[in-house]
Design a protein around this motif. Structure first.
Motif, PDB file in Angstrom:
ATOM      1  N   THR A  61       0.609  -1.107  -0.142  1.00 11.32           N
ATOM      2  CA  THR A  61       0.208  -0.099   0.073  1.00 11.32           C
ATOM      3  C   THR A  61       0.810   1.682   0.376  1.00 11.32           C
ATOM      4  OG1 THR A  61       0.143   0.282   2.104  1.00 11.32           O
ATOM      5  CG2 THR A  61      -2.547  -0.597   1.263  1.00 11.32           C
ATOM      6  N   ASP A  63       1.661   2.556  -2.678  1.00 11.57           N
ATOM      7  CA  ASP A  63       2.176   3.799  -3.658  1.00 11.57           C
ATOM      8  C   ASP A  63       0.428   5.335  -3.498  1.00 11.57           C
ATOM      9  OD1 ASP A  63       0.453   1.431  -3.491  1.00 11.57           O
ATOM     10  OD2 ASP A  63      -0.276   1.558  -5.715  1.00 11.57           O
ATOM     11  N   ARG A  64      -0.114   4.606  -2.393  1.00 19.49           N
ATOM     12  CA  ARG A  64      -1.578   5.189  -2.052  1.00 19.49           C
ATOM     13  C   ARG A  64      -1.081   5.345  -0.620  1.00 19.49           C
ATOM     14  NH1 ARG A  64      -4.596   0.203  -2.758  1.00 19.49           N
ATOM     15  NH2 ARG A  64      -2.362  -1.095  -2.300  1.00 19.49           N
ATOM     16  N   TYR A  65      -0.506   5.419   0.356  1.00 15.71           N
ATOM     17  CA  TYR A  65       0.726   5.710   1.489  1.00 15.71           C
ATOM     18  C   TYR A  65       0.655   6.451   2.552  1.00 15.71           C
ATOM     19  CZ  TYR A  65      -4.565   3.795   3.286  1.00 15.71           C
ATOM     20  OH  TYR A  65      -6.151   3.780   2.525  1.00 15.71           O
ATOM     21  N   ARG A 237      -5.266   1.312   5.887  1.00 14.45           N
ATOM     22  CA  ARG A 237      -4.323   1.237   5.142  1.00 14.45           C
ATOM     23  C   ARG A 237      -3.697  -0.715   5.685  1.00 14.45           C
ATOM     24  NH1 ARG A 237       1.902   3.386   4.288  1.00 14.45           N
ATOM     25  NH2 ARG A 237       2.625   1.561   3.039  1.00 14.45           N
TER      26      ARG A 237
END
Length: 294
Positions: A61, A63-65, A237
């Protein structure tokens, strides 16, 4: 490059660096640090698997967080103290633990059983000479005639007491094995994920320790990640990462990597299994989803 290939280890400023995720040498100084529970040395092996799960969930995760690094807390503390530290959210952020009163209300639980409930399949340490008597056990009442040991802060203590067992408690992990060796109690139940490692590593110190051959307990006993309420985005997350792992099969693959041999050694198909209720569980336990359980 695979997710786990980017994880590195080391020691820094008195804290154990378990993993640096998504970063490498050129990671920005603003990278967030996530602090996890430090198990006692004798139980460290049993905590490798949840740490691997945590690292992978955060890794996939990133890339998003954003990038994070995972570090173990400076010292080992009791479960009760760990809960206080998690509530405060300064020196402990996430911990893999079985649910107990107030943990679900005071912390952020992620309702995914990390070990698929395997810890709830419990075998017994006994002294070898007790096996002929254990062979005669036919009912739960028969089994209750044997005194059993459990740690004072362990969730299994309330379960066993609630089921009518004569429970002898001790204050910490090592004390329980010393008490067993001194025959303060007759049986000592341990999860499948614990008992074989303990036998392999402690048999020299406790030569009379023996795994009973024909019985087992089964208790609904999930292990969840509990997250400090000061970091709700972290809980979001971790759950997202775990659910993605379940969806693509990597969760089950990692589970079997760490537990497949233990399941075979347990030989559950040839044991008499007694099922106990778990009064520690809330109605939010996902018992209705068989994909989450072994």
């Amino acid at each position: 490059m695979g997710h786990l290939s980017r994880i590195r280890s080391g020691t820094i400023f008195g804290l154990y660096l378990l993993a640096s995720i998504g970063g490498g040498i050129g990671v920005s100084g603003a990278q967030e640090t996530i602090i996890t529970y430090r198990p006692p040395p004798e139980a460290a092996e049993n905590h490798v698997y949840p740490q691997r799960l945590l690292a992978e969930a955060l890794n996939r995760t990133a890339d998003r967080y954003g990038d994070v690094r995972i570090m173990q807390a400076f010292a080992t503390v009791s479960r009760d103290r760990s809960k206080v530290l998690l509530e405060e959210g300064r020196y402990l952020h996430v911990m893999a633990e079985v649910p107990r009163p107030n943990w679900e209300t005071d912390l952020i639980p992620i309702y995914i059983p990390l070990r698929k409930g395997l810890q709830g399949y419990r075998l017994f340490f006994i002294n070898r000479e007790l096996q002929p008597l254990m062979d005669k056990v036919e009912t739960l009442d028969d089994l209750r005639r044997f005194s059993t040991g459990s740690g004072a802060q362990w969730s299994t203590t309330l379960i066993l007491e609630n089921a009518g067992f004569d429970v002898v408690t001790g204050h910490d992990y090592e004390t329980m094995f010393d008490m067993f060796s001194l025959r303060r109690f007759q049986t000592f139940s341990r999860g499948i994920n614990e008992i074989f490692f303990e036998l392999d590593t402690m048999s020299d110190k406790y030569p009379d320790m023996y795994i009973e051959t024909g019985l087992a307990l089964h208790v609904p006993l999930p292990v969840y990640f509990f997250v400090t309420p000061t970091k709700p985005k972290l809980a979001e997350r971790i759950e997202l990462g775990l659910r993605e792992m379940i969806a693509d099969g990597s969760f089950d693959k990692l589970f079997m990597e760490y537990h497949g041999d233990l399941i075979r050694r347990a030989n559950l198909a040839n044991r008499k299994i007694f099922r106990l209720e778990n009064p520690n569980l809330s109605n939010r336990v996902p018992l209705e989803n068989p994909d989450l359980w072994y």
